[in-house]
Design an enzyme around this catalytic site. Structure first.
Site, PDB file in Angstrom:
ATOM      1  N   GLY A  36       0.827  -1.205   0.000  1.00 41.15           N
ATOM      2  CA  GLY A  36       0.000   0.000   0.000  1.00 41.15           C
ATOM      3  C   GLY A  36       0.852   1.241   0.000  1.00 41.15           C
ATOM      4  O   GLY A  36       2.083   1.174  -0.003  1.00 41.15           O
ATOM      5  N   GLU A  52      -1.347   0.684  -5.684  1.00 39.88           N
ATOM      6  CA  GLU A  52      -0.179   0.428  -4.840  1.00 39.88           C
ATOM      7  C   GLU A  52       0.161  -1.058  -4.771  1.00 39.88           C
ATOM      8  O   GLU A  52       1.326  -1.436  -4.810  1.00 39.88           O
ATOM      9  CB  GLU A  52      -0.394   1.001  -3.439  1.00 39.88           C
ATOM     10  CG  GLU A  52      -0.252   2.504  -3.370  1.00 39.88           C
ATOM     11  CD  GLU A  52       1.193   2.997  -3.427  1.00 39.88           C
ATOM     12  OE1 GLU A  52       2.133   2.182  -3.328  1.00 39.88           O
ATOM     13  OE2 GLU A  52       1.375   4.217  -3.570  1.00 39.88           O
ATOM     14  N   GLU A  56       3.723  -2.506  -6.023  1.00 41.12           N
ATOM     15  CA  GLU A  56       4.637  -3.121  -5.066  1.00 41.12           C
ATOM     16  C   GLU A  56       4.776  -4.625  -5.210  1.00 41.12           C
ATOM     17  O   GLU A  56       5.800  -5.190  -4.828  1.00 41.12           O
ATOM     18  CB  GLU A  56       4.203  -2.794  -3.629  1.00 41.12           C
ATOM     19  CG  GLU A  56       4.377  -1.338  -3.301  1.00 41.12           C
ATOM     20  CD  GLU A  56       4.089  -0.984  -1.855  1.00 41.12           C
ATOM     21  OE1 GLU A  56       4.266   0.182  -1.500  1.00 41.12           O
ATOM     22  OE2 GLU A  56       3.685  -1.868  -1.071  1.00 41.12           O
ATOM     23  N   GLU A 105      11.559  -7.301  -0.509  1.00 40.68           N
ATOM     24  CA  GLU A 105      11.035  -8.666  -0.441  1.00 40.68           C
ATOM     25  C   GLU A 105       9.507  -8.629  -0.426  1.00 40.68           C
ATOM     26  O   GLU A 105       8.900  -7.691   0.088  1.00 40.68           O
ATOM     27  CB  GLU A 105      11.542  -9.325   0.854  1.00 40.68           C
ATOM     28  CG  GLU A 105      11.091 -10.738   1.081  1.00 40.68           C
ATOM     29  CD  GLU A 105      11.491 -11.264   2.469  1.00 40.68           C
ATOM     30  OE1 GLU A 105      11.130 -12.427   2.732  1.00 40.68           O
ATOM     31  OE2 GLU A 105      12.113 -10.542   3.259  1.00 40.68           O
TER      32      GLU A 105
END
Length: 145
Positions: A36, A52, A56, A105
């Site tokens: 987010g 988001e 990501e 990660e």
């Protein structure tokens, strides 16, 4: 203080035993959060949450409701932040890190560990196990006469 809205998405694995988390590169050390980020000008909370997650994690999601709403003062940044955490469902995409300078990660984390990372207060411990939500409603452009 500047007001900042942030939208996160809580995504459970198929067995509902783990939550998808991202490891962010911080100034001093790395830390885990839900996928987010900040809501951009002209963007709804839902649009920001979906964008988001895609940026990501590479995953496409749909939003199924609000999990929590919280707020915090990030004094070092001068931000008064409202944090909207949605429950979502993965509907496509491929897991990948698009911004390695920000995310180091992507991982599936046990519920209790994830709950610590998303800063659920001690009195609400176990809330993540309920997986409950309330509706999110975008009312559109409202013109009052």
């Amino acid at each position: 203080m500047k007001r900042v809205d942030v939208a996160y998405v809580l995504l459970f694995d198929e067995k509902n035993k783990k939550v998808l988390m991202v490891k962010n590169k911080g100034q001093n050390s790395s830390y885990y959060t839900l996928p987010g980020g900040a809501v951009e000008y002209g963007e709804t909370l839902e649009e920001a949450a979906i964008r988001e997650v895609k940026e990501e994690t590479g995953l496409d999601v749909k939003i199924e409701g609000i999990f929590t709403v919280s707020e915090a003062f990030f004094e070092e940044r001068g931000h008064h932040t409202i944090l909207f955490t949605f429950i979502g469902k993965i509907i496509g995409g491929e897991m990948s890190i698009s911004f390695p300078e920000e995310i180091e990660e992507i991982t599936w984390m046990e519920l209790d560990l994830a709950e610590n990372s998303i800063l659920i207060p001690i009195e609400l411990k176990g809330l993540i196990n309920k997986k409950s939500s309330v509706p999110y409603i975008f009312r559109g452009n409202v013109v009052q006469k």
